[in-house]
Design an enzyme around this catalytic site. Structure first.
Site, PDB file in Angstrom:
ATOM      1  N   ASN A 167       0.946  -0.995  -0.073  1.00  0.00           N
ATOM      2  CA  ASN A 167      -0.074   0.118  -0.074  1.00  0.00           C
ATOM      3  C   ASN A 167       0.848   1.276  -0.084  1.00  0.00           C
ATOM      4  O   ASN A 167       1.163   1.492   1.222  1.00  0.00           O
ATOM      5  CB  ASN A 167      -1.014   0.169   1.110  1.00  0.00           C
ATOM      6  CG  ASN A 167      -1.580   1.083   1.761  1.00  0.00           C
ATOM      7  OD1 ASN A 167      -1.761   1.889   0.452  1.00  0.00           O
ATOM      8  ND2 ASN A 167      -2.119   1.798   2.826  1.00  0.00           N
ATOM      9  N   LYS A 214      -0.245   3.878  -0.185  1.00  0.00           N
ATOM     10  CA  LYS A 214      -0.669   5.343   0.252  1.00  0.00           C
ATOM     11  C   LYS A 214      -0.661   6.895  -0.704  1.00  0.00           C
ATOM     12  O   LYS A 214      -0.616   6.630  -1.846  1.00  0.00           O
ATOM     13  CB  LYS A 214      -0.253   5.792   1.853  1.00  0.00           C
ATOM     14  CG  LYS A 214      -0.305   4.047   2.281  1.00  0.00           C
ATOM     15  CD  LYS A 214      -0.004   4.732   3.917  1.00  0.00           C
ATOM     16  CE  LYS A 214      -0.137   3.035   4.865  1.00  0.00           C
ATOM     17  NZ  LYS A 214      -0.061   3.318   5.845  1.00  0.00           N
ATOM     18  N   HIS A 239      -9.793   1.333   5.067  1.00  0.00           N
ATOM     19  CA  HIS A 239      -8.364   1.615   5.464  1.00  0.00           C
ATOM     20  C   HIS A 239      -8.369   1.972   6.607  1.00  0.00           C
ATOM     21  O   HIS A 239      -8.949   3.528   6.464  1.00  0.00           O
ATOM     22  CB  HIS A 239      -7.176   2.383   4.541  1.00  0.00           C
ATOM     23  CG  HIS A 239      -5.941   1.713   5.513  1.00  0.00           C
ATOM     24  ND1 HIS A 239      -5.909   2.883   6.337  1.00  0.00           N
ATOM     25  CD2 HIS A 239      -4.558   1.205   4.996  1.00  0.00           C
ATOM     26  CE1 HIS A 239      -4.685   2.630   6.127  1.00  0.00           C
ATOM     27  NE2 HIS A 239      -4.061   1.466   5.754  1.00  0.00           N
ATOM     28  N   GLU A 253      -6.845   4.630   7.315  1.00  0.00           N
ATOM     29  CA  GLU A 253      -6.790   5.931   8.083  1.00  0.00           C
ATOM     30  C   GLU A 253      -8.115   6.606   6.675  1.00  0.00           C
ATOM     31  O   GLU A 253      -8.761   8.100   6.746  1.00  0.00           O
ATOM     32  CB  GLU A 253      -6.078   6.151   6.591  1.00  0.00           C
ATOM     33  CG  GLU A 253      -4.278   5.882   7.408  1.00  0.00           C
ATOM     34  CD  GLU A 253      -3.411   5.535   6.914  1.00  0.00           C
ATOM     35  OE1 GLU A 253      -3.305   5.532   5.065  1.00  0.00           O
ATOM     36  OE2 GLU A 253      -2.077   4.926   7.430  1.00  0.00           O
ATOM     37  N   GLU A 294      -5.319  -4.735  10.843  1.00  0.00           N
ATOM     38  CA  GLU A 294      -4.346  -4.048  10.872  1.00  0.00           C
ATOM     39  C   GLU A 294      -4.635  -3.097  12.251  1.00  0.00           C
ATOM     40  O   GLU A 294      -5.706  -2.252  12.259  1.00  0.00           O
ATOM     41  CB  GLU A 294      -4.856  -3.395   9.913  1.00  0.00           C
ATOM     42  CG  GLU A 294      -4.140  -3.159   8.633  1.00  0.00           C
ATOM     43  CD  GLU A 294      -3.405  -2.404   7.182  1.00  0.00           C
ATOM     44  OE1 GLU A 294      -2.022  -2.226   6.997  1.00  0.00           O
ATOM     45  OE2 GLU A 294      -3.707  -1.123   6.798  1.00  0.00           O
ATOM     46  N   GLY A 350       2.217   2.373  10.759  1.00  0.00           N
ATOM     47  CA  GLY A 350       3.170   3.830  10.790  1.00  0.00           C
ATOM     48  C   GLY A 350       3.933   3.792  12.534  1.00  0.00           C
ATOM     49  O   GLY A 350       4.908   4.587  12.285  1.00  0.00           O
ATOM     50  N   SER A 406       3.597  -2.054  10.346  1.00  0.00           N
ATOM     51  CA  SER A 406       4.814  -2.074  10.707  1.00  0.00           C
ATOM     52  C   SER A 406       5.198  -4.174  10.264  1.00  0.00           C
ATOM     53  O   SER A 406       6.187  -3.922  11.190  1.00  0.00           O
ATOM     54  CB  SER A 406       5.169  -2.183  12.078  1.00  0.00           C
ATOM     55  OG  SER A 406       4.605  -0.459  12.417  1.00  0.00           O
TER      56      SER A 406
HETATM   57  P1  13P Z   1       2.957   0.716   8.023  1.00  0.00           P
HETATM   58  O1  13P Z   1       3.555  -1.268   6.840  1.00  0.00           O
HETATM   59  O2  13P Z   1       3.942   1.246   7.282  1.00  0.00           O
HETATM   60  O3  13P Z   1       2.878   0.147   8.922  1.00  0.00           O
HETATM   61  O4  13P Z   1       1.664   0.705   7.065  1.00  0.00           O
HETATM   62  C1  13P Z   1       1.018  -0.120   7.209  1.00  0.00           C
HETATM   63  C2  13P Z   1      -0.502  -0.027   6.817  1.00  0.00           C
HETATM   64  O5  13P Z   1      -0.977   0.787   6.306  1.00  0.00           O
HETATM   65  C3  13P Z   1      -1.002  -0.794   5.660  1.00  0.00           C
HETATM   66  O6  13P Z   1      -2.368  -0.784   4.737  1.00  0.00           O
END
Ligand code: 13P
Length: 248
Positions: free
Chosen positions: A9, A11, A95, A97, A166, A172, A211
């Protein structure tokens, strides 16, 4: 047997150059021996370029959200049939976010899943608890409400669906659920799927995100109900991403 699935992803990162360079590097590193299926979900504006770039490789391309509507007066939105038209195979839906920053509700997310499935695109439906929910012991309650919001809609098909767990506090942050903690949630999700269909529940892939790195991927993917990963930061680094794919 569920084939492992690793999804990058990106983003809101990238450019035309990064799209071509990174996809070339990833596809060169993913040879025919790799056991997992690999997809990369990228910003919509680069999807056409990306699908051309990966055309004769094992990589496939996805989007990061989609409209719940088919067409019409929805300024700025992109429909599932438009994504399908440019060979997009996957779409991340729900997601954390999107849920937190764009107020996407369970109701709208379920409609997005249906829109994707109706266009032949595989939705990757994300669930996960916040840090407060985790600390206050509400993980399973939150996961149950997010998963059942999806499964209670009889039109949602389990045939063309991926779930992603997640934990929001792990995204992150460098923190990850322990393999045992993650496995417990994945097994819980699979049991919820069993209430819909015992046979299909064992075929739905449930991937873990938050992560994931080359150093922790193997122990996570070793767990019985963890069928791969949804990778954020590490998917922007070809070597790290390839290494994670090899571990799945
Ligand atoms: P990270 O791997 O950067 O923690 O992000 C995970 C994520 O949000 C994947 O959709």
């Amino acid at each position: 047997m569920r084939q492992p699935l690793v999804v990058g992803n990106w983003k809101m990162n990238g450019s035309r150059k990064l799209t071509v360079d990174l996809l070339d590097s990833i596809s060169n590193g993913i040879d025919a021996k790799i056991a997992s299926e690999v997809a990369v979900c990228i910003p919509n504006v680069f999807i056409s370029l990306a699908t051309e770039t990966v055309r004769s490789t094992n990589l496939t391309i996805g989007a990061q959200t989609v409209s719940e509507f088919e067409a019409g007066a929805y300024t700025g939105e992109i429909s599932a049939s438009m994504l399908e038209d440019i060979d997009c195979r996957w779409v991340i839906i729900g997601h954390s976010e999107r849920r937190a920053l764009y107020n996407e509700t369970n109701e709208a997310l379920v409609l997005k899943v249906l829109a994707a499935q109706q266009s032949g695109i595989t939705p990757i439906f994300c669930v996960g608890e916040s840090e407060t929910d985790y600390k206050e012991g509400r993980t399973f309650k939150v996961i149950e409400s997010q998963v059942t919001a999806l499964l209670n809609n009889a039109m949602v098909s389990l045939d063309n669906l991926v779930l992603a767990y997640e934990p929001v506090w792990a995204i992150g942050t460098g923190l990850t659920a322990t393999p045992e903690e993650a496995q417990e949630v994945h097994a819980f999700i699979r049991n919820l799927l069993r209430e819909r269909s015992v046979e299909l529940a064992d075929e739905v892939r449930i991937i873990y995100g938050g992560s994931v790195k080359p150093t922790n991927a193997e122990e996570l993917f070793d767990q019985q109900d963890i069928d791969g990963g949804l990778i954020g930061g590490a998917s922007l680094d070809a070597n790290a991403f390839i290494s994670i794919c090899q571990k799945a």
